[in-house]
Design a protein around this motif. Structure first.
Motif, PDB file in Angstrom:
ATOM      1  N   LEU A   1      -1.275  -3.898   4.327  1.00  0.00           N
ATOM      2  CA  LEU A   1      -0.759  -2.624   4.172  1.00  0.00           C
ATOM      3  C   LEU A   1      -0.915  -2.017   2.803  1.00  0.00           C
ATOM      4  O   LEU A   1      -1.494  -1.064   2.453  1.00  0.00           O
ATOM      5  N   PRO A   2      -0.365  -2.854   1.606  1.00  0.00           N
ATOM      6  CA  PRO A   2      -0.564  -2.567   0.341  1.00  0.00           C
ATOM      7  C   PRO A   2      -1.993  -2.251   0.136  1.00  0.00           C
ATOM      8  O   PRO A   2      -2.461  -1.165  -0.653  1.00  0.00           O
ATOM      9  N   PHE A   3      -3.079  -3.325   0.287  1.00  0.00           N
ATOM     10  CA  PHE A   3      -4.228  -3.235  -0.017  1.00  0.00           C
ATOM     11  C   PHE A   3      -4.942  -1.789   0.407  1.00  0.00           C
ATOM     12  O   PHE A   3      -5.631  -1.184  -0.199  1.00  0.00           O
ATOM     13  N   ILE A   4      -4.782  -1.694   1.854  1.00  0.00           N
ATOM     14  CA  ILE A   4      -5.385  -0.557   2.791  1.00  0.00           C
ATOM     15  C   ILE A   4      -4.918   0.753   2.001  1.00  0.00           C
ATOM     16  O   ILE A   4      -5.804   1.782   1.647  1.00  0.00           O
ATOM     17  N   ILE A   5      -3.710   0.999   1.720  1.00  0.00           N
ATOM     18  CA  ILE A   5      -3.055   2.089   1.389  1.00  0.00           C
ATOM     19  C   ILE A   5      -3.381   2.660  -0.108  1.00  0.00           C
ATOM     20  O   ILE A   5      -3.848   3.547  -0.777  1.00  0.00           O
TER      21      ILE A   5
ATOM     22  N   TYR B   1       6.806   0.469   1.568  1.00  0.00           N
ATOM     23  CA  TYR B   1       6.905  -0.873   1.359  1.00  0.00           C
ATOM     24  C   TYR B   1       7.474  -1.072  -0.082  1.00  0.00           C
ATOM     25  O   TYR B   1       7.426  -0.384  -0.913  1.00  0.00           O
ATOM     26  N   PRO B   2       8.115  -2.466  -0.206  1.00  0.00           N
ATOM     27  CA  PRO B   2       8.764  -2.441  -1.440  1.00  0.00           C
ATOM     28  C   PRO B   2       8.122  -2.546  -2.839  1.00  0.00           C
ATOM     29  O   PRO B   2       6.834  -2.645  -2.622  1.00  0.00           O
ATOM     30  N   LYS B   3       8.575  -2.096  -3.787  1.00  0.00           N
ATOM     31  CA  LYS B   3       7.633  -1.684  -4.918  1.00  0.00           C
ATOM     32  C   LYS B   3       6.929  -3.199  -5.256  1.00  0.00           C
ATOM     33  O   LYS B   3       7.875  -4.205  -5.747  1.00  0.00           O
ATOM     34  N   PRO B   4       5.466  -3.415  -5.581  1.00  0.00           N
ATOM     35  CA  PRO B   4       5.055  -4.778  -6.148  1.00  0.00           C
ATOM     36  C   PRO B   4       5.199  -4.525  -7.420  1.00  0.00           C
ATOM     37  O   PRO B   4       5.513  -4.053  -8.177  1.00  0.00           O
TER      38      PRO B   4
END
Length: 204
Positions: free
Chosen positions: A158-162, A191-194
């Protein structure tokens, strides 16, 4: 500066709005080819290793009318993240995408009469690029809102796509309209802060 808010995901409240056949070729291969070119030329990755497990024919990647499956796309992303060791890879790739990367829709956005029309054209492009997300655009209390929801559970991807979509949209909109007033932009992520979140602030 740019306002970033990270929200804890409410998994119980998630609604999967559509069923995507992950084995059906429905995502343009041209964008996969652009990602592979980025990985090879800028990250020095071995493309054979990136494609491992996809069973993807090279002829598909060079065919302007070629398509890849969502499963193949997800395997490529997973391999790229593992081989590069860079969790912010999607953010970096999105930034590299120029207006010409979006084909005729990109150039149409450049000639749009206003911001609303330009954004709607760019989102039309994104809808052709991935079937994993549902994208909505609307006006709420004089604010332009772009809402993105998962069409399938992407989990770790999800993070990659977003971040690919967000950074590409942001840089492309800047190309069309000039510098954006960051004080007027707020991004809310589910999603949590990377650990690489500061790159949003320093590289946009």
């Amino acid at each position: 500066g740019l306002s970033m808010k990270y929200l804890q995901p409410n998994l119980e409240g998630n609604v999967i709005r559509g069923i995507v056949d992950i084995h059906k070729p429905c995502e343009p291969a041209s964008y996969t080819a652009a990602f592979l070119h980025f990985l090879e030329k800028e990250k020095g990755l071995n493309i054979e290793e990136v494609l491992q497990g996809t069973k993807l024919e090279s002829s598909v990647l060079t065919d302007p009318e070629g398509f890849v499956t969502p499963l193949q796309s997800n395997i490529i992303i997973t391999n790229a993240l593992r081989l590069s060791g860079e969790p912010d890879l999607g953010f970096q790739f999105g930034q590299r995408m120029k207006i010409s990367s979006h084909g005729f829709l990109g150039f149409a956005a450049m000639s749009a009469p206003n911001l609303q029309d330009a954004i709607q054209l760019m989102l039309k492009y994104f809808k052709t690029r991935t079937h994993a997300l549902e994208v909505y655009f609307y006006i709420e209390q004089d604010q332009a809102v772009i809402k993105i929801e998962e069409a399938v559970l992407l989990e770790d991807l999800l993070p990659f796509i977003i971040e690919t979509m967000f950074s590409s949209l942001y840089s492309t909109t800047n190309s069309v309209l000039g510098d954006i007033d960051e004080s007027q932009v707020e991004v809310r992520l589910s999603y949590p802060k990377p650990e690489y979140a500061e790159k949003y602030q320093s590289n946009l």
